[in-house]
Design a protein around this motif. Sequence first.
Motif, PDB file in Angstrom:
ATOM      1  N   ARG A 157       0.911  -1.242   0.102  1.00 33.44           N
ATOM      2  CA  ARG A 157      -0.153  -0.030  -0.044  1.00 33.44           C
ATOM      3  C   ARG A 157       0.646   1.347   0.154  1.00 33.44           C
ATOM      4  O   ARG A 157       0.598   2.139  -0.565  1.00 33.44           O
ATOM      5  CB  ARG A 157      -0.840   0.039   1.303  1.00 33.44           C
ATOM      6  CG  ARG A 157      -1.977  -1.118   1.153  1.00 33.44           C
ATOM      7  CD  ARG A 157      -3.073  -0.932   2.273  1.00 33.44           C
ATOM      8  NE  ARG A 157      -2.763  -1.377   3.293  1.00 33.44           N
ATOM      9  CZ  ARG A 157      -2.709  -2.671   3.706  1.00 33.44           C
ATOM     10  NH1 ARG A 157      -3.316  -3.523   3.081  1.00 33.44           N
ATOM     11  NH2 ARG A 157      -2.101  -3.117   4.925  1.00 33.44           N
ATOM     12  N   GLU A 158       1.818   1.241   0.895  1.00 29.57           N
ATOM     13  CA  GLU A 158       2.756   2.421   0.795  1.00 29.57           C
ATOM     14  C   GLU A 158       3.483   2.739  -0.491  1.00 29.57           C
ATOM     15  O   GLU A 158       3.748   3.816  -1.019  1.00 29.57           O
ATOM     16  CB  GLU A 158       3.796   2.189   1.981  1.00 29.57           C
ATOM     17  CG  GLU A 158       4.827   3.676   2.063  1.00 29.57           C
ATOM     18  CD  GLU A 158       5.734   3.493   3.184  1.00 29.57           C
ATOM     19  OE1 GLU A 158       6.646   4.446   3.245  1.00 29.57           O
ATOM     20  OE2 GLU A 158       5.563   2.386   3.990  1.00 29.57           O
ATOM     21  N   ALA A 159       4.097   1.602  -1.132  1.00 35.46           N
ATOM     22  CA  ALA A 159       4.442   1.473  -2.298  1.00 35.46           C
ATOM     23  C   ALA A 159       3.636   2.129  -3.543  1.00 35.46           C
ATOM     24  O   ALA A 159       4.154   3.004  -4.205  1.00 35.46           O
ATOM     25  CB  ALA A 159       5.321   0.299  -3.043  1.00 35.46           C
ATOM     26  N   ILE A 160       2.505   1.883  -3.434  1.00 38.76           N
ATOM     27  CA  ILE A 160       1.423   2.322  -4.583  1.00 38.76           C
ATOM     28  C   ILE A 160       1.299   3.832  -4.229  1.00 38.76           C
ATOM     29  O   ILE A 160       1.211   4.575  -5.267  1.00 38.76           O
ATOM     30  CB  ILE A 160       0.159   1.416  -4.567  1.00 38.76           C
ATOM     31  CG1 ILE A 160       0.214   0.105  -4.786  1.00 38.76           C
ATOM     32  CG2 ILE A 160      -0.797   2.089  -5.284  1.00 38.76           C
ATOM     33  CD1 ILE A 160      -0.887  -1.047  -4.936  1.00 38.76           C
ATOM     34  N   THR A 161       1.248   4.138  -2.799  1.00 35.10           N
ATOM     35  CA  THR A 161       0.867   5.538  -2.561  1.00 35.10           C
ATOM     36  C   THR A 161       2.126   6.492  -3.043  1.00 35.10           C
ATOM     37  O   THR A 161       2.036   7.567  -3.484  1.00 35.10           O
ATOM     38  CB  THR A 161       0.647   5.509  -0.707  1.00 35.10           C
ATOM     39  OG1 THR A 161      -0.321   5.013  -0.621  1.00 35.10           O
ATOM     40  CG2 THR A 161       0.679   7.232  -0.807  1.00 35.10           C
ATOM     41  N   LEU A 162       3.420   6.150  -2.775  1.00 35.03           N
ATOM     42  CA  LEU A 162       4.412   6.743  -3.221  1.00 35.03           C
ATOM     43  C   LEU A 162       4.773   6.992  -4.564  1.00 35.03           C
ATOM     44  O   LEU A 162       5.015   7.851  -5.070  1.00 35.03           O
ATOM     45  CB  LEU A 162       5.791   6.094  -2.452  1.00 35.03           C
ATOM     46  CG  LEU A 162       5.990   6.182  -0.965  1.00 35.03           C
ATOM     47  CD1 LEU A 162       7.219   5.345  -0.389  1.00 35.03           C
ATOM     48  CD2 LEU A 162       6.077   7.788  -0.358  1.00 35.03           C
ATOM     49  N   ALA A 163       4.425   5.728  -5.254  1.00 32.44           N
ATOM     50  CA  ALA A 163       4.341   5.886  -6.535  1.00 32.44           C
ATOM     51  C   ALA A 163       3.610   6.945  -7.399  1.00 32.44           C
ATOM     52  O   ALA A 163       3.745   7.548  -8.205  1.00 32.44           O
ATOM     53  CB  ALA A 163       4.375   4.482  -7.258  1.00 32.44           C
ATOM     54  N   THR A 164       2.257   6.889  -6.664  1.00 26.99           N
ATOM     55  CA  THR A 164       1.239   7.969  -7.215  1.00 26.99           C
ATOM     56  C   THR A 164       1.677   9.168  -6.869  1.00 26.99           C
ATOM     57  O   THR A 164       1.535  10.030  -7.750  1.00 26.99           O
ATOM     58  CB  THR A 164      -0.166   7.296  -6.566  1.00 26.99           C
ATOM     59  OG1 THR A 164      -0.481   6.071  -6.954  1.00 26.99           O
ATOM     60  CG2 THR A 164      -1.329   8.500  -6.919  1.00 26.99           C
ATOM     61  N   GLU A 165       2.320   9.509  -5.805  1.00 21.84           N
ATOM     62  CA  GLU A 165       2.736  10.782  -5.372  1.00 21.84           C
ATOM     63  C   GLU A 165       3.780  11.189  -6.161  1.00 21.84           C
ATOM     64  O   GLU A 165       3.992  12.407  -6.741  1.00 21.84           O
ATOM     65  CB  GLU A 165       3.121  10.872  -3.926  1.00 21.84           C
ATOM     66  CG  GLU A 165       1.965  10.544  -3.020  1.00 21.84           C
ATOM     67  CD  GLU A 165       2.416  10.756  -1.484  1.00 21.84           C
ATOM     68  OE1 GLU A 165       3.716  10.684  -1.130  1.00 21.84           O
ATOM     69  OE2 GLU A 165       1.420  10.662  -0.620  1.00 21.84           O
ATOM     70  N   GLN A 166       4.605  10.375  -6.735  1.00 20.13           N
ATOM     71  CA  GLN A 166       5.699  10.761  -7.618  1.00 20.13           C
ATOM     72  C   GLN A 166       5.836  10.566  -8.929  1.00 20.13           C
ATOM     73  O   GLN A 166       6.564  10.751  -9.757  1.00 20.13           O
ATOM     74  CB  GLN A 166       7.162   9.682  -7.293  1.00 20.13           C
ATOM     75  CG  GLN A 166       7.538   9.927  -5.875  1.00 20.13           C
ATOM     76  CD  GLN A 166       8.660   8.953  -5.312  1.00 20.13           C
ATOM     77  OE1 GLN A 166       9.350   8.224  -6.070  1.00 20.13           O
ATOM     78  NE2 GLN A 166       8.662   8.479  -3.925  1.00 20.13           N
ATOM     79  N   GLY A 167       4.445  10.461  -9.441  1.00 21.83           N
ATOM     80  CA  GLY A 167       4.017  10.406 -10.809  1.00 21.83           C
ATOM     81  C   GLY A 167       4.653   9.123 -11.525  1.00 21.83           C
ATOM     82  O   GLY A 167       4.569   9.117 -12.702  1.00 21.83           O
ATOM     83  N   VAL A 168       4.761   7.979 -10.785  1.00 20.48           N
ATOM     84  CA  VAL A 168       5.465   6.766 -11.334  1.00 20.48           C
ATOM     85  C   VAL A 168       3.932   5.932 -11.846  1.00 20.48           C
ATOM     86  O   VAL A 168       2.928   5.793 -11.104  1.00 20.48           O
ATOM     87  CB  VAL A 168       5.900   6.033 -10.416  1.00 20.48           C
ATOM     88  CG1 VAL A 168       6.271   4.624 -10.974  1.00 20.48           C
ATOM     89  CG2 VAL A 168       7.335   6.769 -10.042  1.00 20.48           C
ATOM     90  N   ALA A 169       3.838   5.531 -13.001  1.00 25.26           N
ATOM     91  CA  ALA A 169       2.712   4.675 -13.457  1.00 25.26           C
ATOM     92  C   ALA A 169       2.567   3.472 -12.841  1.00 25.26           C
ATOM     93  O   ALA A 169       3.648   2.838 -12.300  1.00 25.26           O
ATOM     94  CB  ALA A 169       2.780   4.308 -15.030  1.00 25.26           C
ATOM     95  N   VAL A 170       1.578   3.186 -12.312  1.00 22.31           N
ATOM     96  CA  VAL A 170       1.255   1.768 -11.488  1.00 22.31           C
ATOM     97  C   VAL A 170       0.385   0.940 -12.461  1.00 22.31           C
ATOM     98  O   VAL A 170      -0.718   1.171 -13.008  1.00 22.31           O
ATOM     99  CB  VAL A 170       0.293   2.137 -10.542  1.00 22.31           C
ATOM    100  CG1 VAL A 170       0.158   0.792  -9.620  1.00 22.31           C
ATOM    101  CG2 VAL A 170       1.054   3.161  -9.548  1.00 22.31           C
ATOM    102  N   LEU A 171       1.056  -0.204 -12.848  1.00 21.45           N
ATOM    103  CA  LEU A 171       0.340  -1.172 -13.685  1.00 21.45           C
ATOM    104  C   LEU A 171       0.158  -2.578 -12.960  1.00 21.45           C
ATOM    105  O   LEU A 171       1.248  -2.961 -12.208  1.00 21.45           O
ATOM    106  CB  LEU A 171       1.061  -1.280 -14.974  1.00 21.45           C
ATOM    107  CG  LEU A 171       1.345  -0.144 -15.901  1.00 21.45           C
ATOM    108  CD1 LEU A 171       2.157  -0.606 -17.026  1.00 21.45           C
ATOM    109  CD2 LEU A 171      -0.049   0.331 -16.350  1.00 21.45           C
ATOM    110  N   GLU A 172      -1.100  -3.042 -13.270  1.00 24.15           N
ATOM    111  CA  GLU A 172      -1.403  -4.340 -12.539  1.00 24.15           C
ATOM    112  C   GLU A 172      -1.001  -5.490 -13.716  1.00 24.15           C
ATOM    113  O   GLU A 172      -1.284  -5.442 -15.094  1.00 24.15           O
ATOM    114  CB  GLU A 172      -2.769  -4.737 -12.419  1.00 24.15           C
ATOM    115  CG  GLU A 172      -3.104  -5.888 -11.626  1.00 24.15           C
ATOM    116  CD  GLU A 172      -4.508  -6.051 -11.252  1.00 24.15           C
ATOM    117  OE1 GLU A 172      -4.754  -6.838 -10.268  1.00 24.15           O
ATOM    118  OE2 GLU A 172      -5.326  -5.114 -11.751  1.00 24.15           O
TER     119      GLU A 172
END
Length: 324
Positions: free
Chosen positions: A116-131
């Motif tokens: 959950r923290e990794a997804i939150t940090l990635a979103t805040e840093q503008g990193v694309a999140v893909l499943e």
Amino acid sequence: MATGNQRRRGARTSNKKGAVVGSGGQRRKQLKGRGPTPRAEDRVGHVASRRAARDAKEGSAASGRGGSGRPGPSRRPKGSTEMVAGRNSVLEALRTHIPASTLFVASRMESDDRVREAITLATEQGVAVLEAPKAEMDRLTDGAVHQGLALQVPPYEYAHPDDLLDVELPGLPLIVALDGVTDPRNLGAIIRSVAAFGGHGVVVPSRRSVGMTASAWKTAAGAAARIPVAQATNLTRALEAYRKAGFFVVGLDADGDVELPGLALADRPLVVVVGSEGKGLSRLVRETCDQIVSIPMAGVTESLNAGIAAAVTLYEIRRSRQTR
């Protein structure tokens, strides 16, 4: 009345020798071997062939640029993308703001606080999140233990060695050059020491040397975002260019002529060259140095690794400059 296979067109109708209707040996020719299977790189249209042709073209262009007066191309990307795998590794990479392009999250995996923290940090840093499904995660990480998380790190964009002359940081110019260092953790530790003791940048050779990998970013603990790393096509020429610009070049070696506490050049613009732990400084680099400096040690002790040797030297230079 014909029976069995005698009804088939072209079948033998007699046991006597002579001309009969058949394949004419064509089937035997079809079974004849056609030689060894060519390599993937040699097959026209194969993805490996196209990749080899592209790499050869890029290598040719790089060698052509290397013949100019500058030691190497300016601000060009080097290397390929990397994958950081594992929940702890991915989370630590995001916490230290390692440049990343995509966070891959496995489908239907059991989540925890790290995910959950990794997804939150990635979103805040503008990193694309893909499943991605597990099979795709296994392929992306080359079979590593990813625990459902993988972070894609793009190629590092290196500075040109001349760019370090224009770095706007306080204090006398101080640059660290690496000669034959291949461990990315040493590079990360050196970048961290350069930031801690007032250095202005790091230079690495483009061949037979460590580069800015995800491991180097991780060890640098965020310092790589502030300290530029330049890449030199020819380290010796880069050092000679620094000398012409007014720098003194000192190399670290156990058999140095000057011990570190007595370094009279500490109050000058400096390039500190760190060699590999096993081979030390190469011959041409050693001949380019203005002085060879050793770190005094008590008793019979094995040589320090590149990261520790650089940290001790940079600390002493910093202390010497503050007391003069």
